[in-house]
Design an enzyme around this catalytic site. Structure first.
Site, PDB file in Angstrom:
ATOM      1  N   GLY A  68       0.807  -1.219   0.000  1.00 37.66           N
ATOM      2  CA  GLY A  68       0.000   0.000   0.000  1.00 37.66           C
ATOM      3  C   GLY A  68       0.840   1.269   0.000  1.00 37.66           C
ATOM      4  N   ASN A 147      -9.135   2.907   8.285  1.00 35.35           N
ATOM      5  CA  ASN A 147      -8.518   1.754   8.944  1.00 35.35           C
ATOM      6  C   ASN A 147      -8.776   1.712  10.449  1.00 35.35           C
ATOM      7  OD1 ASN A 147      -6.752   4.072   8.308  1.00 35.35           O
ATOM      8  ND2 ASN A 147      -5.339   3.106   9.725  1.00 35.35           N
ATOM      9  N   GLN A 175      -8.164  -1.134   2.978  1.00 35.73           N
ATOM     10  CA  GLN A 175      -8.932  -1.858   4.003  1.00 35.73           C
ATOM     11  C   GLN A 175     -10.191  -2.531   3.457  1.00 35.73           C
ATOM     12  OE1 GLN A 175      -8.124  -2.628   6.990  1.00 35.73           O
ATOM     13  NE2 GLN A 175      -6.306  -1.346   7.244  1.00 35.73           N
ATOM     14  N   SER A 195      -3.442  -3.741  -0.959  1.00 33.29           N
ATOM     15  CA  SER A 195      -2.268  -4.344  -0.311  1.00 33.29           C
ATOM     16  C   SER A 195      -2.573  -5.791   0.067  1.00 33.29           C
ATOM     17  CB  SER A 195      -1.933  -3.532   0.940  1.00 33.29           C
ATOM     18  OG  SER A 195      -0.932  -4.182   1.684  1.00 33.29           O
ATOM     19  N   GLY A 196      -1.713  -6.728  -0.383  1.00 38.04           N
ATOM     20  CA  GLY A 196      -1.984  -8.155  -0.215  1.00 38.04           C
ATOM     21  C   GLY A 196      -2.162  -8.624   1.223  1.00 38.04           C
ATOM     22  N   THR A 232      12.822  -6.727  -9.945  1.00 42.47           N
ATOM     23  CA  THR A 232      12.326  -8.073 -10.252  1.00 42.47           C
ATOM     24  C   THR A 232      11.041  -8.346  -9.471  1.00 42.47           C
ATOM     25  OG1 THR A 232      14.592  -8.769 -10.588  1.00 42.47           O
ATOM     26  CG2 THR A 232      12.985 -10.527 -10.220  1.00 42.47           C
ATOM     27  N   CYS A 319       0.408   1.633  12.080  1.00 42.11           N
ATOM     28  CA  CYS A 319       1.420   2.586  11.591  1.00 42.11           C
ATOM     29  C   CYS A 319       0.945   3.990  11.906  1.00 42.11           C
ATOM     30  CB  CYS A 319       1.640   2.457  10.093  1.00 42.11           C
ATOM     31  SG  CYS A 319       1.049   0.953   9.373  1.00 42.11           S
TER      32      CYS A 319
HETATM   33  N1  PLP Z   1      -3.689   2.613   3.667  1.00 43.99           N
HETATM   34  C1  PLP Z   1      -4.415   2.120   4.679  1.00 43.99           C
HETATM   35  C2  PLP Z   1      -5.828   2.580   4.859  1.00 43.99           C
HETATM   36  C3  PLP Z   1      -3.854   1.178   5.550  1.00 43.99           C
HETATM   37  O1  PLP Z   1      -4.588   0.702   6.569  1.00 43.99           O
HETATM   38  C4  PLP Z   1      -2.511   0.775   5.343  1.00 43.99           C
HETATM   39  C5  PLP Z   1      -1.872  -0.173   6.290  1.00 43.99           C
HETATM   40  O2  PLP Z   1      -2.175  -0.181   7.458  1.00 43.99           O
HETATM   41  C6  PLP Z   1      -1.799   1.301   4.250  1.00 43.99           C
HETATM   42  C7  PLP Z   1      -2.426   2.214   3.435  1.00 43.99           C
HETATM   43  C8  PLP Z   1      -0.383   0.881   3.966  1.00 43.99           C
HETATM   44  O3  PLP Z   1      -0.370  -0.420   3.444  1.00 43.99           O
HETATM   45  P1  PLP Z   1       0.953  -1.342   3.518  1.00 43.99           P
HETATM   46  O4  PLP Z   1       1.052  -1.845   4.919  1.00 43.99           O
HETATM   47  O5  PLP Z   1       0.730  -2.414   2.526  1.00 43.99           O
HETATM   48  O6  PLP Z   1       2.099  -0.449   3.124  1.00 43.99           O
END
Ligand code: PLP
Length: 377
Positions: A68, A147, A175, A195-196, A232, A319
């Site tokens: 993400g 989130n 999310q 995001s996987g 890669t 985060c």
């Molecule tokens: N955006 C949102 C709403 C998220 O909750 C997160 C991760 O917590 C991200 C972006 C970032 O994603 P990634 O952890 O894959 O970098």
């Protein structure tokens, strides 16, 4: 362990784990010309088709990234003159917007209502300020769902207005996969991030949807991904995301079960713990997320005490920006001590009714046994 921290990350889907060993065999470089390289390329392209189909996109509009934050950074590293974001975006968006600001771009931050929904009037005011020179060089970046609170922004409805003012639209849908439908045609966006590891894939892989005509220069240079993302390809991560994407397309219907469990958690806690507040309760939310304020309790101490009893939750975003109280809850009007007394519960499609019953008891007992903190205000 009862794991209710799925907005931070999810456990890999059992099917993903089963596939991992076999995809380790496809370790050749997808850019190599030999048979093994072509086989690895085939595997990567199969996943691209699957992700495109999950999002309603064309295959050529999907770019694999490391997750993400990288997808978001790629969108923000274009030559924007003006950026419009909301006050409750993820740290990756806020930090990227600040980096643009340092390079001379103008950043407008749109507030939210007390229930976490977007202040649409303020968004319209910002859009009306776009000058003819800024048309096509203004990026609106909004999350589809928050989130921390799970509050959903009605982007399908708002995208028309964004586009008609000459701005491009990036949607952070990190999310949302497997929880609510995400369709780039309906959302009419120019860019969209996933995001996987947030939908039972593995960490270190994600994707960026880019509408074919939308400008995009690479953040990382190289010949891969149509020269839009060098490096890669992470074949193992990509295969995991492909498997998870397939599972996610089948889990949305199960969302009603997750929502029932989430609602049960909230209703029972409201009965058993005096004075709790459910943040964003009045808004449309993801079925799996619950942000709850436990007045006069310190969320860090509560997270620790709950984890000692086998219940894994979080005090906000994994985060978050520094140690400051949640910027999301503060934007919704909570006081710092209320934000610091808030816990996020996030369920997954694997969460069971038994786990929720146990979680309710653990939370009620733990809160009762935790000393009250005195407000410093
Ligand atoms: N955006 C949102 C709403 C998220 O909750 C997160 C991760 O917590 C991200 C972006 C970032 O994603 P990634 O952890 O894959 O970098």
């Amino acid at each position: 362990m009862i794991y209710l921290d799925n907005n931070a990350t999810t456990r890999p889907h059992p099917e993903v784990l089963r596939n991992l060993a076999s995809c380790m065999d496809a370790y050749a470089n997808p850019s190599s010309l030999h048979i093994q390289g072509r086989q690895a390329r085939g595997v990567v392209e199969e996943v691209r088709e699957r992700v495109a189909s999950l999002l309603g996109a064309n295959v050529g509009e999907i770019i694999f990234t490391s997750g993400g934050a990288e997808s978001i950074s790629t969108v923000f590293c274009q030559e924007w003159k003006t950026l419009i974001i909301s006050a409750v975006e993820h740290a990756a968006v806020i930090c990227s917007a600040n980096a643009c600001k340092n390079k001379g771009a103008v950043v407008h931050t749109v507030g939210v209502e007390p229930d976490g929904s977007l202040d649409e009037g303020e968004l319209t005011t910002c859009l009306r300020k776009i000058t003819p020179r800024e048309r096509g060089r203004t990026l609106v970046s909004l999350m589809l769902a928050n989130n921390e609170t799970g509050v959903i922004f009605p982007l399908e409805r708002l995208s028309h207005s964004v586009k008609s003012h000459g701005a491009l639209l990036h949607i952070d849908a990190v999310q949302c996969i497997g929880k609510i439908p995400v369709d780039v045609q309906q959302l009419r966006c120019d860019y969209l991030t996933i995001s996987g590891h947030k939908f039972h894939g593995i960490k270190g892989v994600g994707a960026l949807y880019r509408r074919r005509e939308a400008p995009l220069a690479p953040l990382i240079c190289g010949h891969q991904e149509q020269r839009l993302r060098g490096g890669t390809e992470n074949t193992v991560g990509i295969v995991a995301m492909g498997t998870a994407a397939l599972a996610a397309s089948q889990t949305i219907e199960k969302g009603s079960k997750t929502k029932q469990l989430r609602d049960q958690l909230e209703e029972e806690l409201a009965k058993q713990v005096a004075g709790i507040r459910i943040n964003g309760a009045g808004a449309t939310r993801l079925p799996n997320t619950s942000s709850i304020t436990f007045p006069k309790r310190d969320s860090a101490a509560l997270v620790e005490a709950l984890s000692q009893r086998g219940l894994v939750v979080s005090s906000g975003a994994a985060c978050s920006i520094g140690d400051a109280p949640s910027h999301v809850l503060m934007a919704m009007g909570l006081e710092a001590d209320e934000a610091n007394a808030s816990i996020r519960f996030s369920l997954s499609t694997f969460t069971t009714a038994k786990e929720i019953r146990e979680a309710i008891q653990i939370v009620a007992d733990t809160v009762a046994g935790l000393p009250e903190v005195q407000s410093v205000c």
